[in-house]
Design an enzyme around this catalytic site. Structure first.
Site, PDB file in Angstrom:
ATOM      1  N   SER A  36       9.481 -15.308 -11.708  1.00  0.00           N
ATOM      2  CA  SER A  36       8.139 -15.378 -11.117  1.00  0.00           C
ATOM      3  C   SER A  36       7.266 -16.379 -11.858  1.00  0.00           C
ATOM      4  CB  SER A  36       7.464 -14.006 -11.172  1.00  0.00           C
ATOM      5  OG  SER A  36       8.271 -13.024 -10.575  1.00  0.00           O
ATOM      6  N   LEU A 183       9.650 -14.166  -2.237  1.00  0.00           N
ATOM      7  CA  LEU A 183      10.446 -12.994  -2.614  1.00  0.00           C
ATOM      8  C   LEU A 183       9.643 -12.020  -3.466  1.00  0.00           C
ATOM      9  CD1 LEU A 183      13.803 -14.771  -3.487  1.00  0.00           C
ATOM     10  CD2 LEU A 183      13.298 -13.414  -1.446  1.00  0.00           C
ATOM     11  N   LYS A 243      11.238 -19.026  -6.235  1.00  0.00           N
ATOM     12  CA  LYS A 243      11.357 -18.159  -7.396  1.00  0.00           C
ATOM     13  C   LYS A 243      12.538 -18.667  -8.232  1.00  0.00           C
ATOM     14  CE  LYS A 243      10.632 -13.183  -8.044  1.00  0.00           C
ATOM     15  NZ  LYS A 243      10.232 -11.970  -7.303  1.00  0.00           N
ATOM     16  N   GLU A 360     -15.803  -1.501  -2.029  1.00  0.00           N
ATOM     17  CA  GLU A 360     -16.024  -0.979  -3.376  1.00  0.00           C
ATOM     18  C   GLU A 360     -15.116  -1.650  -4.402  1.00  0.00           C
ATOM     19  OE1 GLU A 360     -15.485   0.876  -0.657  1.00  0.00           O
ATOM     20  OE2 GLU A 360     -17.451   1.791  -0.329  1.00  0.00           O
ATOM     21  N   GLN A 421     -18.460  12.958   1.922  1.00  0.00           N
ATOM     22  CA  GLN A 421     -19.516  12.253   1.181  1.00  0.00           C
ATOM     23  C   GLN A 421     -19.800  12.893  -0.177  1.00  0.00           C
ATOM     24  OE1 GLN A 421     -20.796   9.625   3.466  1.00  0.00           O
ATOM     25  NE2 GLN A 421     -19.020  10.521   4.479  1.00  0.00           N
TER      26      GLN A 421
END
Lengths: 615, 615
Positions: A36, A183, A243, A360, A421
């Site tokens: 990688s 990959l 890769k 968020e 909530q």
């Protein structure tokens, strides 16, 4: 710059060195992600040699560019770059993943100039958005943000929160480089090498998108120049790569993820052997200083004892006042600012308020990015929705970030909106963050002092606020501090102690008054600081009284009850601890109905005290 | 169908009734979101009258379509629809948000045929993706999934995880209807009414996108028909609407979010007054039965005492075996199946394995969708990355979902990868989920039995597995059950008890052996069930021994220590409880180095016992 740099042959050699060193350090470690790393080596070689402006010798230079490895598992490449720029020695490179080394399996700020920890995918990119906001709107410096992403992590929704916000904000100081090696860990990604598809996605989100061969050094150079030249919008490079590039045994092969090469010597030979190049990275061009916002001083707000004020309102007022005192304070909100009352800060300091909309994860990531540059960021939403960004908070702790969170609408006491909530797990989840601080004031004066204390608190601090009004009991001049508590009532005859926080303080006080009429003296301790908790006050109560109770508007696990138990349980022969908490799934109803149903109101507390005392 | 239905005038009347009833029920409640309901009333009127196939009188009919209100705050509209189809009375409608009513502030499954709770934005849509996968690939029935989204929630990354996966899977049984009313809680969304922009985003992600006027009943009808007719890909409608549509005082006005109308009588008059229409919704066309997968029987795997096996491997083997016994078991993974070892299930039962790629929120949402239809879904990834979907797990509890989670690579014992990959807060966060079960086996035989037990366990259960191998101590024929524990060693002379789980059992056993040589007898209890914890074994140890210790590869908060303290702390005059846990931020290193550094290895345990006994 030397004349041996800034040309294609040099960049090729540099890229090969980065590959060789990635192979070497992971082979030595016996683990890691060399393949990688090899896919992105050409991209990073060209970035280092001609585009990045980062003084590695002075990592704290505020004018430095920032480079974030969102694909943190490509750490062999990242550390090989640090060697190539002269920031670490070859010996240190080869300490990769060893106990005691700064070169951990995934990058952390232990090794400068690393800004944040990565390794949980999809986080580096939205943090880069935060840094880009900081650069343009806070520091007001021309530094650029470069983010290296893997293609697998584009499946994370947080990446698209970042794409949307960066385009909305028009962040042309941000460049994302996607290493499309196709990959993943076990198979091809959903999009594979369909670069046009990726480009369409990014373009639709409002970005300038460039597709290219990620092993064509000149194409990379041109694309990075184009990114820097593009104004008004951020740029993303989708680079087709392989890769394990350069070593036939692993190149573009499935099943080669996250393992060292089986024959590193052969691989190194195939890559042309070891090299000892040093690349001179450009330094920041500007010598401007970071912007400072003007301040006007003033005092924190206070309220008279006996007033009724929602702690969420006190949060907003205190934050606005703090912003007047300190130019480093900034606020972010998840499109509920008129509920959390960060709107009061936004009104007072619009240039330091960031509306993050209903995203968020991006909100927390942006706050993390801003604190990298020293800004004191407060991020707020409903406490229940902070759970959406829990992995970001977890990683922020690994980043050694200083982060201030405010979650409003805690517990069943919000009433009619119902359980979706209601935060009932927030104290548990946020106590279980390394080095965190968890605060839950019961009144407005406590809130204001704690907001100010949070600004100076390192690590991750969390303030839990209430929707409804509570009575101001803390005198304005009484000190409130992290790690403290407030003994609301006590007497020598106290037989029981009730530890409460937030809305349950009112209930505990009412219960104590009722029990006093029955001749039962009860101490009430307001634990506004849940972590760290006031161990002294708890131990004193354990010595003075026959029974201890905790009462909280939260599930039984991980909140006030556990915090008090942590102090009490090591005591030999201590008094029993009884916990009142929310044990059944709440519904809609009035706050009073829901607190009664949960068994955390004054009547329930009084009953529990009587039972605990056997009376 | 009656001849008064399926025509534009009827639909208009129906839509107006939905608006009137939304205004009425929220006015009566004194809270709620009528304006967010009014914008989508035309869309839902046409859906009910001519497109939805759902037998409201038989909510359990497996052939029913599914309708998910991803914008759960539009509950007044949702409940008004239930009244219009005859599923609830007008009296019940007016009980909205009252204590005891099934009509909570946001929809939950307490009111059939509601499949899941919504109210945390961005979740209903990816859950719909899961239901669509269940319909096509598991049930193999032609029911359709309809999701109503708000436009504000399109900022949530989870929505784009859903967009990507649904397109990848080619789910043409899924239609998403986006109510683009432009106005969020405090301001306009990032995209506003730019429907073309939205359509480009969805198209780039691989969807068929339709833009339309969301108040044009014929256009809605045509678009819904087009969605049903579109093959090979999912369809999304971006409908331009006005918040508060139909009432001048609120129509398309900012500042009108989440509050009842100030003059409901005037609004009702403006909408043409109350109506009492009933709409006959089409029933499912097919009478097919849900598909059942063939089973082949067989036994759960067992291992011989003394073998060394990673519990993550045992998970995979057990799950594959369970899949052979039960056709209802399905597995999902977040692109780490060769790490969690769900790959063993995938290999054995490829038709029941779902690769969710690196999108943990979509993975959990898909599992929630599948369990709606009764499938027994196990979802796995690294335990650390389950934190990415914490809000989805929280909401799944409110959905009364039966959900099985497996998190691998727990704790510092993973070694070199470093803290980003180490789950150290998972037991805390998942214990603090309502009704949850938290399991952490120490060996392969425990793991296999617990996997089978999870399949029958209601609510949310979580299995924490280890990267490294541990010794098999539990005999294959020894029963292991949720709520149980295993006393590994004990004697009458025991002076201390060590409670351990997972990797720390090996360490506790080694410590006890060492202490035995010193003449100190120590009991070791393997708490493979952390929630519920074996209170009987703990109370017995509290009576029998002078000191109790917990040792866990987890932060000190919210895990095994707190679970044991919950049992011990109510005891009057019980023995002290000492906790060993990870207290400093770990780094890379070998498992042994990291466990020693954290103070949770055999040496640390032995020292703590000695100190606890004052010897």
């Amino acid at each position: 710059m030397t004349d041996r740099q800034r040309n294609t042959p040099f960049r090729h050699e540099l890229a090969q060195q980065l590959r060789v060193d990635s192979v070497r350090c992971s082979a030595k470690a016996g683990s890691g992600h060399p393949t990688s790393s090899m896919s992105a080596a050409d991209l990073m070689a060209v970035l280092l040699d001609g585009h990045l402006r980062l003084d590695y010798a002075e990592p704290e230079n505020p004018r430095n560019d920032h480079l974030i490895f969102s694909k943190g598992h490509a750490s062999p490449l990242y550390y090989s770059m640090l060697k190539a720029v002269g920031a670490i020695t070859d010996d240190e490179l080869l300490s990769f993943r060893r106990f005691g080394s700064r070169l951990e399996g995934h990058p952390t700020p232990r090794i400068p100039p690393t800004d944040v920890a990565t390794g949980s995918l999809g986080q580096g990119m939205p943090i880069g958005v935060g840094l880009a906001l900081a650069g343009r709107d806070l520091d007001q410096l021309p530094y650029r943000i470069w983010v290296l992403c893997g293609d697998s992590e584009l499946a994370e929704g947080s990446i698209w929160e970042g794409f949307e916000h960066a385009a909305y904000a028009g962040l042309d100081n941000l460049t994302v480089i996607v290493d499309v090696n196709r990959l993943g860990q076990t198979r091809e990604t959903m999009v594979g090498w369909d670069l046009d598809r990726y480009a369409a996605m990014a373009t639709a989100f409002g970005w300038h998108a460039i597709t290219l061969d990620g092993h064509d050094l000149d194409a990379i150079d041109a694309a990075l120049s184009e990114a820097t030249a593009t104004k008004g919008k951020p740029t993303v490079l989708f680079a087709r790569t392989m890769k394990g590039r350069g070593v036939a045994a692993v190149e573009n092969q499935p099943g080669k993820h996250g393992k060292p090469l089986t024959d590193p010597d052969q691989a190194i030979a195939e890559l042309g052997g070891e090299r000892d190049l040093t690349v001179e990275v450009a330094r920041p061009a500007s010598d401007a200083q970071p912007h400072e916002f003007a301040t006007s001083g003033g005092e924190l707000p206070t309220w008279a004892v006996g007033e009724s004020v929602a702690t969420r309102e006190a949060y907003g007022e205190a934050l606005a006042a703090l912003g007047a005192q300190r130019g480093d304070v900034v606020a972010l909100d998840g499109e509920v600012s008129n509920s959390t009352h960060s709107d009061l800060f936004a009104k007072a300091h619009p240039e330091r308020y960031f509306e993050m909309f209903i995203a968020e994860q991006q909100m927390i990531a942006a706050a993390v990015g801003m604190q990298v540059r020293g800004w004191t960021a407060f991020a707020s939403t409903f406490a229940a929705f902070l759970s959406r960004a829990y992995d970001f908070v977890r990683m922020a702790a690994i980043s050694r970030a200083n982060l201030r969170l405010c979650g409003s609408h805690a517990g069943v006491s919000i009433g009619e909106d119902g359980p979706s909530q209601m935060a009932l797990e927030d104290m548990a989840s946020l106590r279980a963050v390394h080095g965190s601080t968890v605060l839950h004031p019961s009144d407005a004066n406590q809130t204001a002092q704690l907001v100010a204390a949070m600004a100076d608190r390192p690590g991750i601090s969390y303030l839990r606020t209430l929707r409804g009004k509570t009575e101001v009991r803390t005198p304005p001049d009484e000190p409130v501090h992290i790690g403290g508590s407030r003994t609301v009532r006590q007497a020598a005859a106290d037989r029981a102690t009730v530890f409460a926080c937030g809305v349950t303080v009112d209930e505990a006080v009412a219960a104590a008054a009722k029990l006093a009429e029955e001749g039962i003296a009860v101490r009430v301790v307001d634990c506004y600081s849940v972590k760290p908790i006031d161990a002294v006050a708890i131990r004193r109560a354990a010595m003075d009284t026959e029974v201890l109770l905790t009462v909280e508007d939260h599930w039984p696990e991980g909140g006030l009850g556990d915090a008090v138990a942590e102090v009490v349980s090591p005591i030999t022969g201590g008094p029993p601890l009884i916990r009142l908490a929310v044990r059944e799934m709440p519904t809609s109803g009035t706050p009073a109905e829901l607190m009664a149903a949960a068994g955390i109101d004054a009547d329930a507390i009084a009953d529990a005290v009587r039972r605990g005392l056997g009376s």
